[in-house]
Design a protein around this motif. Structure first.
Motif, short mmCIF file in Angstrom:
data_model
loop_
_atom_site.label_atom_id
_atom_site.label_comp_id
_atom_site.label_asym_id
_atom_site.label_seq_id
_atom_site.Cartn_x
_atom_site.Cartn_y
_atom_site.Cartn_z
N TYR A 22 -3.76 -8.15 12.21
CA TYR A 22 -5.03 -9.14 11.92
C TYR A 22 -4.76 -9.04 10.78
CZ TYR A 22 -6.54 -8.53 16.70
OH TYR A 22 -6.37 -8.91 17.93
N TYR A 23 -5.96 -10.24 10.27
CA TYR A 23 -5.86 -10.68 8.28
C TYR A 23 -7.19 -9.99 8.43
CZ TYR A 23 -1.17 -12.15 9.32
OH TYR A 23 0.04 -12.19 9.28
N ASP A 25 -10.27 -10.95 4.93
CA ASP A 25 -9.77 -11.52 3.69
C ASP A 25 -11.14 -11.54 2.74
OD1 ASP A 25 -10.35 -13.42 1.06
OD2 ASP A 25 -8.39 -14.21 2.04
N GLY A 29 -12.43 -14.86 3.89
CA GLY A 29 -12.29 -15.04 5.76
C GLY A 29 -13.43 -15.07 5.92
N SER A 37 -4.50 -14.97 12.03
CA SER A 37 -3.68 -15.57 10.45
C SER A 37 -4.64 -15.57 9.40
CB SER A 37 -3.25 -17.29 11.06
OG SER A 37 -4.17 -18.07 11.03
N GLU A 38 -3.36 -15.42 7.74
CA GLU A 38 -3.93 -15.51 6.17
C GLU A 38 -5.49 -16.93 6.51
OE1 GLU A 38 -1.64 -15.74 3.54
OE2 GLU A 38 -0.28 -14.87 4.37
N ALA A 39 -5.09 -17.86 7.83
CA ALA A 39 -6.16 -18.95 7.15
C ALA A 39 -7.30 -18.61 8.17
CB ALA A 39 -5.69 -20.89 7.74
N ALA A 41 -8.37 -15.95 8.67
CA ALA A 41 -8.87 -14.18 8.80
C ALA A 41 -10.92 -13.68 8.79
CB ALA A 41 -8.23 -13.67 7.32
N LYS A 62 -6.24 -8.59 2.44
CA LYS A 62 -5.94 -8.99 1.60
C LYS A 62 -5.69 -8.48 0.41
CE LYS A 62 -5.43 -13.99 -0.66
NZ LYS A 62 -6.52 -15.33 -0.78
N GLU A 65 -8.48 -7.54 -3.39
CA GLU A 65 -9.71 -7.88 -2.64
C GLU A 65 -10.72 -6.66 -2.44
OE1 GLU A 65 -11.37 -10.95 -1.69
OE2 GLU A 65 -10.10 -11.75 -2.43
N TYR A 88 -1.16 -6.93 2.72
CA TYR A 88 -0.81 -8.90 3.14
C TYR A 88 -0.42 -9.48 1.56
CZ TYR A 88 -5.19 -11.73 3.95
OH TYR A 88 -5.74 -12.90 4.00
N ARG A 89 0.40 -9.50 0.93
CA ARG A 89 0.56 -10.13 -0.37
C ARG A 89 0.63 -10.21 -1.48
NH1 ARG A 89 -3.53 -16.52 -1.22
NH2 ARG A 89 -2.48 -17.43 1.12
#
Length: 334
Positions: A22-23, A25, A29, A37-39, A41, A62, A65, A88-89
């Motif tokens: 799970y992402y 953002d 988000g 997915s990142e898209a 989030a 992320k 953040e 992530y990133r």
């Protein structure tokens, strides 16, 4: 200053090969999305707290953040399939932040003329200080942040607020009770290029919540402050928790089992936990601290420095207290 350094900090996180990822953002988000997915989030930590995570799941925040929320671990992992919270990133570690910028609206400061002189200016917070923890604040100038000194209680004869960067005073003839004061000679906080952060009573910023087989990897935590003592990353009646590659600062106690309870209240334990490769610095009291009934914990390869305490009677901050400490009957392995 006592500086304890063991090994190097690793920044990479290898997600598990099973379970969902799970992402989260904070900027882009949306909690109505599936988070997978990142898209798509999620946006908030509260969404994570409310999700029934399964063994082997991974939650990635992320990098770069900030969330002004606390993470309360909702579920346990299992042997060989922990629940992992990481990043992530590339970029700065994602941060769980209990501090509030009190230099910007709706917060305002006014000159405390009767406490100032021709060259030294003292400012007081005009907003209610309710909800802030009076004994902790930080100041940032030119991108460099540091904790501010404090003076508690009424000043004795001959003492002056001008000798301190910031203070909480019980009462003054002109400005009432329980407020914050900052010495800032060039102008009020925010207008002089300095930012003042005050701590909200979030208590802990990451709470293991009695869950087991948990990994905290590559997060930043600051502002874990409460009235009766707390750990910013609280291991609360949990087993097999790993905290690694993370940074904990500007909190009361960084990592451990001390919870915000009054004297004589319950104390928590951690067993079979591993605290490794973390940066633990500039906290109000202890760096890493395990209370009695904790056992079989491993603490290794951490960079622990500049963790201070307060002198009795509301005095200034002084020296180091405990970098790594254990209360009675805690056979943890340092």
């Amino acid at each position: 200053m006592y500086r304890l350094f063991f090994g190097l900090t690793m920044l990479s996180l290898a997600p598990t090969a099973w379970g969902h990822i799970y992402y989260v953002d904070a900027t882009l988000g949306d909690n109505v999305q599936d988070g997978q997915s990142e898209a798509t989030a999620w946006k908030t930590v509260a969404k994570v707290n409310a999700t029934a995570l399964q063994p082997g799941d991974t939650v990635l925040f992320k990098s770069g953040e900030t969330w002004h929320e606390k993470l309360v671990v909702p579920s346990s992992g299992a042997v060989g399939a922990p629940i992992t919270f990481g990043a992530y990133r590339a970029g700065a570690k994602p941060r769980l932040d209990g501090l509030t910028d009190a230099s910007a609206l709706p917060y305002t400061w006014a000159l405390a003329a009767s406490l100032s002189d021709a060259s030294k200016k003292v400012w007081y917070l005009t907003n209610s200080a309710s909800g802030f923890m009076w004994y902790f604040a930080a100041i940032e100038e030119g991108g460099l942040a540091q904790r501010m000194r404090y003076k508690g209680g009424d000043f004795a004869a001959g003492q002056s607020l001008l000798d301190h960067e910031y203070a909480r005073i019980n009462t003054t003839p002109d400005y009432g009770q329980w407020t914050f004061y900052v010495r800032s000679d060039a102008g009020s906080p925010g207008s002089d290029g300095r930012t003042v952060y005050l701590a909200r009573d979030f208590s802990t910023m990451i709470d293991s919540n009695g869950q087991n087989h948990i990994v905290i990897d590559g997060l930043a935590v600051r502002g874990g402050v409460a009235a009766h003592g707390t750990s910013a990353i609280l291991l609360r009646n949990s087993e097999f928790v790993t905290v690694r590659n993370s940074e904990v600062y500007f909190s009361k106690i960084a990592i451990g089992t001390l919870a915000p309870v009054p004297t004589g209240g319950p104390h928590y334990y951690a067993r079979h936990s591993t605290i490794e490769r973390n940066s633990v610095h500039d906290n109000l009291e202890d760096g890493i601290y395990f209370w009695g009934r904790s056992s079989y914990n491993v603490i290794r390869d951490n960079d622990v420095y500049d963790n201070w305490t307060l002198a009795g009677g509301g005095g200034d901050e002084i020296g180091d207290r405990v970098g790594i400490g254990f209360m009675a009957s805690s056979p943890s392995v340092p």
